[in-house]
Design a protein around this motif. Structure first.
Motif, short mmCIF file in Angstrom:
data_model
loop_
_atom_site.label_atom_id
_atom_site.label_comp_id
_atom_site.label_asym_id
_atom_site.label_seq_id
_atom_site.Cartn_x
_atom_site.Cartn_y
_atom_site.Cartn_z
N ILE A 80 0.83 -1.20 0.00
CA ILE A 80 0.00 0.00 0.00
C ILE A 80 0.87 1.25 0.00
CG2 ILE A 80 -1.67 1.32 1.35
CD1 ILE A 80 -2.85 -1.32 2.29
N SER A 81 1.99 1.19 0.72
CA SER A 81 2.85 2.36 0.81
C SER A 81 3.60 2.64 -0.48
CB SER A 81 3.87 2.17 1.95
OG SER A 81 4.66 1.02 1.72
N GLY A 82 3.65 1.65 -1.37
CA GLY A 82 4.37 1.86 -2.62
C GLY A 82 5.85 2.08 -2.41
N LEU A 83 6.49 1.19 -1.67
CA LEU A 83 7.91 1.32 -1.35
C LEU A 83 8.75 0.85 -2.53
CD1 LEU A 83 9.85 2.16 0.87
CD2 LEU A 83 9.68 -0.14 1.81
N VAL A 84 9.52 1.76 -3.11
CA VAL A 84 10.31 1.49 -4.31
C VAL A 84 11.78 1.79 -4.03
CG1 VAL A 84 10.70 2.13 -6.71
CG2 VAL A 84 8.38 2.02 -5.83
N PHE A 85 12.64 0.85 -4.37
CA PHE A 85 14.08 1.00 -4.16
C PHE A 85 14.78 1.23 -5.49
CE2 PHE A 85 12.42 -1.48 -0.67
CZ PHE A 85 13.06 -0.96 0.43
N LEU A 86 15.75 2.14 -5.50
CA LEU A 86 16.58 2.40 -6.67
C LEU A 86 18.04 2.29 -6.25
CD1 LEU A 86 14.81 5.54 -8.21
CD2 LEU A 86 14.55 3.16 -8.91
N GLN A 87 18.84 1.66 -7.09
CA GLN A 87 20.25 1.50 -6.75
C GLN A 87 21.09 2.59 -7.40
OE1 GLN A 87 22.20 -2.15 -7.99
NE2 GLN A 87 23.54 -2.08 -6.21
N GLY A 88 21.94 3.21 -6.57
CA GLY A 88 22.80 4.26 -7.06
C GLY A 88 23.26 5.14 -5.91
N GLU A 89 24.33 5.88 -6.13
CA GLU A 89 24.77 6.84 -5.14
C GLU A 89 23.70 7.91 -4.98
OE1 GLU A 89 27.34 6.45 -3.33
OE2 GLU A 89 28.38 4.85 -4.41
N THR A 90 23.57 8.47 -3.80
CA THR A 90 22.49 9.41 -3.49
C THR A 90 22.44 10.57 -4.49
OG1 THR A 90 22.57 8.89 -1.12
CG2 THR A 90 21.57 10.98 -1.76
#
Length: 216
Positions: free
Chosen positions: A96-106
Motif C-alpha cells: 500500500i505504501s508503494g515502497l520502491v528502491f533504486l540502486q545508485g549513489e544518493t
C-alpha cells in the motif's frame, strides 16, 4: 546495519540481557571485510502507479545500460475471494505504501529523479536527516527474502531506537543475513531480528537460529 541513533550502553551486564536460546559465539566491534556494491535509496509511490513506474524503469535501463538504475518494488501477498463459489486467491502485489528502491549513489539518484520524475524524492533516514543509503550487502538478502517469502519481512511502526532498551545488539554470522546487526525481539510470539533498514525498523522471521556475536 550499524546506525541506530543511540550511544552503546554499558556492556557490564550484557550476559544477563542476551536472549535465551540464541547462539552467541563471541564479541567483536568490527564488521567483516568485503567489497560492497553500489548502495540503494528508496522512495514512496502510490501502489497503483508502482507497476507503471517499474515498467518505465525497465524501459529506461534497456535504453541506458551504462550505467542502469536498478529498481526493486516491495511486494507482499494479498488475499481475496476467488469467485462467488468461494476459495481464496493469493497474489503478490506492491505494498500500500508503494515502497520502491533504486540502486545508485544518493547524488546520482537525486539528479535522475529531478530530471525524469521531479514529483518524487528520496526518503530521508530519520536517524541521519538525509536521504537513506542502504548498503548493497544488506539489500541483496532483503530482496531475496521478499522474492521468495515476503511474509518473513515486517516493517514496524515503532522507531528502531525503541528496541535498544534492555536488549543487546547482535551481528548475524551465518545464513543469508550474515553481517546484519540488530536485536532479537519477541514479536507475535516469535523471536525475530529487528534491524535498522534505511531509517525503518524491520523485523525478519526465521533468523534466531543463526549464529551471532555481540556488537556492543
Amino acid at each position: 546495519m550499524t546506525q541506530d541513533c543511540l550511544d552503546s550502553p554499558s556492556t557490564a551486564d550484557i550476559s544477563n540481557r542476551l536472549p535465551k536460546g540464541i547462539n552467541v559465539t563471541g564479541t567483536d566491534d568490527k564488521s567483516g571485510p568485503g567489497i560492497e556494491g553500489v548502495p540503494w535509496g528508496y522512495l514512496f509511490i502510490h501502489n497503483r502507479t508502482a507497476r507503471t513506474f517499474e515498467k518505465e524503469m525497465k524501459d529506461y535501463n534497456e535504453k541506458n545500460p551504462n550505467p542502469p538504475v536498478p529498481c526493486f518494488i516491495h511486494r507482499s501477498f494479498r488475499y481475496s475471494q476467488k469467485n462467488e463459489k468461494g476459495g481464496v486467491k493469493k497474489e503478490l502485489k506492491p505494498t500500500i505504501s508503494g515502497l520502491v528502491f533504486l540502486q545508485g549513489e544518493t547524488k546520482v539518484l537525486q539528479e535522475f529523479l529531478k530530471n525524469r520524475y521531479p514529483q518524487y524524492h528520496l526518503v530521508n533516514d530519520r536517524c541521519k536527516g538525509k536521504p537513506a543509503s542502504i548498503k548493497d550487502k544488506v539489500m541483496q538478502p532483503f530482496m531475496t527474502v521478499l522474492k521468495d517469502n515476503p511474509e518473513r519481512v515486517t516493517f514496524l511502526r515503532d522507531p528502531f531506537e525503541k528496541f535498544a532498551k534492555d536488549h543487546v545488539k547482535l551481528r548475524v554470522l551465518t545464513g543469508i543475513f550474515a553481517g546484519c546487526e540488530g536485536y532479537i525481539i519477541r514479536i507475535d510470539r516469535d523471536r525475530q531480528l529487528v534491524f535498522n533498514f534505511g531509517g525503518y525498523a524491520v523485523a525478519i522471521r526465521g533468523v534466531h537460529k543463526e549464529d551471532f556475536e555481540v556488537v556492543e
